[in-house]
Design a protein around this motif. Sequence first.
Motif, PDB file in Angstrom:
ATOM      1  N   UNK A  41       0.947  -1.115   0.147  1.00 50.25           N
ATOM      2  CA  UNK A  41       0.139   0.068  -0.069  1.00 50.25           C
ATOM      3  C   UNK A  41       0.735   1.395  -0.021  1.00 50.25           C
ATOM      4  N   UNK A  42       2.293   0.997   0.107  1.00 51.66           N
ATOM      5  CA  UNK A  42       2.916   2.415  -0.191  1.00 51.66           C
ATOM      6  C   UNK A  42       3.440   2.411  -1.266  1.00 51.66           C
ATOM      7  N   UNK A  43       4.143   3.828  -1.566  1.00 45.64           N
ATOM      8  CA  UNK A  43       4.680   4.105  -2.843  1.00 45.64           C
ATOM      9  C   UNK A  43       5.610   5.109  -2.522  1.00 45.64           C
ATOM     10  N   UNK A 103      11.285  10.706  -2.735  1.00 48.46           N
ATOM     11  CA  UNK A 103      10.478  10.990  -1.842  1.00 48.46           C
ATOM     12  C   UNK A 103       9.224  10.048  -1.535  1.00 48.46           C
ATOM     13  N   UNK A 104       8.646  10.016  -0.568  1.00 47.37           N
ATOM     14  CA  UNK A 104       7.336   9.125  -0.214  1.00 47.37           C
ATOM     15  C   UNK A 104       6.043   9.971  -0.372  1.00 47.37           C
ATOM     16  N   UNK A 105       5.106   9.402  -0.857  1.00 47.05           N
ATOM     17  CA  UNK A 105       3.709  10.030  -0.964  1.00 47.05           C
ATOM     18  C   UNK A 105       2.785   9.590  -0.278  1.00 47.05           C
ATOM     19  N   UNK A 106       1.942  10.062   0.421  1.00 47.28           N
ATOM     20  CA  UNK A 106       1.028   9.445   0.983  1.00 47.28           C
ATOM     21  C   UNK A 106      -0.112   8.862   0.316  1.00 47.28           C
ATOM     22  N   UNK A 107      -0.486   7.582   0.323  1.00 46.93           N
ATOM     23  CA  UNK A 107      -1.516   7.047  -0.691  1.00 46.93           C
ATOM     24  C   UNK A 107      -2.995   7.315   0.430  1.00 46.93           C
ATOM     25  N   UNK A 108      -4.049   7.406  -0.589  1.00 50.56           N
ATOM     26  CA  UNK A 108      -5.251   7.668   0.125  1.00 50.56           C
ATOM     27  C   UNK A 108      -6.182   6.403  -0.122  1.00 50.56           C
ATOM     28  N   UNK A 109      -7.011   5.863   0.392  1.00 54.99           N
ATOM     29  CA  UNK A 109      -7.859   4.610   0.042  1.00 54.99           C
ATOM     30  C   UNK A 109      -9.221   4.928  -0.560  1.00 54.99           C
ATOM     31  N   UNK A 110      -9.461   4.374  -1.893  1.00 54.21           N
ATOM     32  CA  UNK A 110     -10.643   4.773  -2.481  1.00 54.21           C
ATOM     33  C   UNK A 110     -11.211   3.442  -2.915  1.00 54.21           C
ATOM     34  N   UNK A 111     -11.844   2.693  -2.010  1.00 53.16           N
ATOM     35  CA  UNK A 111     -12.484   1.629  -2.221  1.00 53.16           C
ATOM     36  C   UNK A 111     -11.212   0.403  -2.091  1.00 53.16           C
ATOM     37  N   UNK A 112     -11.131  -0.344  -3.351  1.00 52.40           N
ATOM     38  CA  UNK A 112     -10.231  -1.359  -3.481  1.00 52.40           C
ATOM     39  C   UNK A 112      -8.695  -0.499  -3.856  1.00 52.40           C
ATOM     40  N   UNK A 113      -9.010   0.772  -4.545  1.00 52.43           N
ATOM     41  CA  UNK A 113      -7.843   1.406  -5.139  1.00 52.43           C
ATOM     42  C   UNK A 113      -7.152   2.341  -3.903  1.00 52.43           C
ATOM     43  N   UNK A 114      -5.683   2.255  -4.325  1.00 52.91           N
ATOM     44  CA  UNK A 114      -4.935   3.074  -3.392  1.00 52.91           C
ATOM     45  C   UNK A 114      -4.460   4.164  -4.436  1.00 52.91           C
ATOM     46  N   UNK A 169       0.041  15.313 -10.656  1.00 55.70           N
ATOM     47  CA  UNK A 169       0.180  13.821 -11.094  1.00 55.70           C
ATOM     48  C   UNK A 169      -0.512  13.051 -10.144  1.00 55.70           C
ATOM     49  N   UNK A 170      -1.095  12.143 -10.734  1.00 53.94           N
ATOM     50  CA  UNK A 170      -1.918  11.218 -10.086  1.00 53.94           C
ATOM     51  C   UNK A 170      -1.875   9.830 -10.520  1.00 53.94           C
ATOM     52  N   UNK A 171      -1.729   8.922  -9.430  1.00 54.49           N
ATOM     53  CA  UNK A 171      -1.278   7.419 -10.049  1.00 54.49           C
ATOM     54  C   UNK A 171      -2.325   6.702  -8.881  1.00 54.49           C
ATOM     55  N   UNK A 172      -3.019   5.522  -9.400  1.00 51.46           N
ATOM     56  CA  UNK A 172      -3.843   4.752  -8.670  1.00 51.46           C
ATOM     57  C   UNK A 172      -3.748   3.057  -8.849  1.00 51.46           C
ATOM     58  N   UNK A 173      -3.723   2.334  -8.024  1.00 46.89           N
ATOM     59  CA  UNK A 173      -3.300   1.090  -8.318  1.00 46.89           C
ATOM     60  C   UNK A 173      -4.109   0.041  -7.199  1.00 46.89           C
ATOM     61  N   UNK A 174      -4.237  -1.161  -7.831  1.00 48.06           N
ATOM     62  CA  UNK A 174      -5.336  -2.242  -7.177  1.00 48.06           C
ATOM     63  C   UNK A 174      -4.946  -3.511  -7.670  1.00 48.06           C
ATOM     64  N   UNK A 175      -5.215  -4.635  -6.901  1.00 50.37           N
ATOM     65  CA  UNK A 175      -5.068  -5.749  -7.228  1.00 50.37           C
ATOM     66  C   UNK A 175      -5.900  -6.108  -8.162  1.00 50.37           C
ATOM     67  N   UNK A 176      -5.782  -6.648  -9.257  1.00 52.25           N
ATOM     68  CA  UNK A 176      -6.730  -7.073 -10.435  1.00 52.25           C
ATOM     69  C   UNK A 176      -7.416  -8.450  -9.753  1.00 52.25           C
ATOM     70  N   UNK A 177      -8.807  -8.208  -9.966  1.00 50.81           N
ATOM     71  CA  UNK A 177      -9.408  -9.267  -9.586  1.00 50.81           C
ATOM     72  C   UNK A 177      -9.694 -10.339 -10.708  1.00 50.81           C
ATOM     73  N   UNK A 178      -9.425 -11.476 -10.473  1.00 51.29           N
ATOM     74  CA  UNK A 178      -9.170 -12.654 -11.372  1.00 51.29           C
ATOM     75  C   UNK A 178     -10.704 -13.506 -11.196  1.00 51.29           C
ATOM     76  N   UNK A 179     -11.256 -13.676 -12.753  1.00 52.23           N
ATOM     77  CA  UNK A 179     -12.346 -14.517 -12.523  1.00 52.23           C
ATOM     78  C   UNK A 179     -12.176 -15.882 -12.582  1.00 52.23           C
ATOM     79  N   UNK A 180     -12.928 -16.453 -11.617  1.00 51.24           N
ATOM     80  CA  UNK A 180     -12.408 -17.777 -11.466  1.00 51.24           C
ATOM     81  C   UNK A 180     -13.735 -18.683 -12.109  1.00 51.24           C
TER      82      UNK A 180
END
Length: 185
Positions: A41-43, A103-114, A169-180
């Motif tokens: 969750x860190x960047x 530098x480190x930047x503080x990530x914020x939660x946005x649902x599943x996204x950081x 500048x903005x970046x968002x990341x989250x794990x991809x949900x794999x369909x079973x």
Amino acid sequence: MRTIARILLSSLLLITQGSCATLQPGLTVSDLAVTGTIDGENVTFNLSFTADVAQRDTPLVLVEGDVACLTDQLPPGARLSRSGKQLILTFHGRGRQNVSLNFASLPMRDGDWRRTRFSIPSATTRRLTMLCDRDDLEVNFPGALKVERQKNKEGKTEVTAYLGVASHFEVGWKPQVQQLSGELV
């Protein structure tokens, strides 16, 4: 027809001049690159560029946002200071100077996204590369141009984009949900 050609040429010149990195009189930033590393969750980021400085003691806001300086490689005599959420570099000398800031930047939660967001200097080219700690990360850059996803030499996932003329500048990341797939018994 000539009127249309003049309008198009004038528009092109304005666009080109607008993306030229003259931040204030006597300061131009070029070859700006941002390399980020996602670790859970860190960047963290590295901001590097070349500055052409015409006069001594010229200030430049390097980064503005919820950030913390980790390390830096500044030109001789340059000072890094903080004013509120701004990290400000004051160049001591004139001429062509290379700058690198981690530098480190503080990530914020946005649902599943950081997500994290900050402002960086304008430049003629602003290249962004994000190194991912996992292969299943979905990474997005609102407003970025030409986004490419690939494996680097070390086999890690790398996402590269070019930033437009926006000041932030903005970046968002989250794990991809794999369909079973499977059958119910």
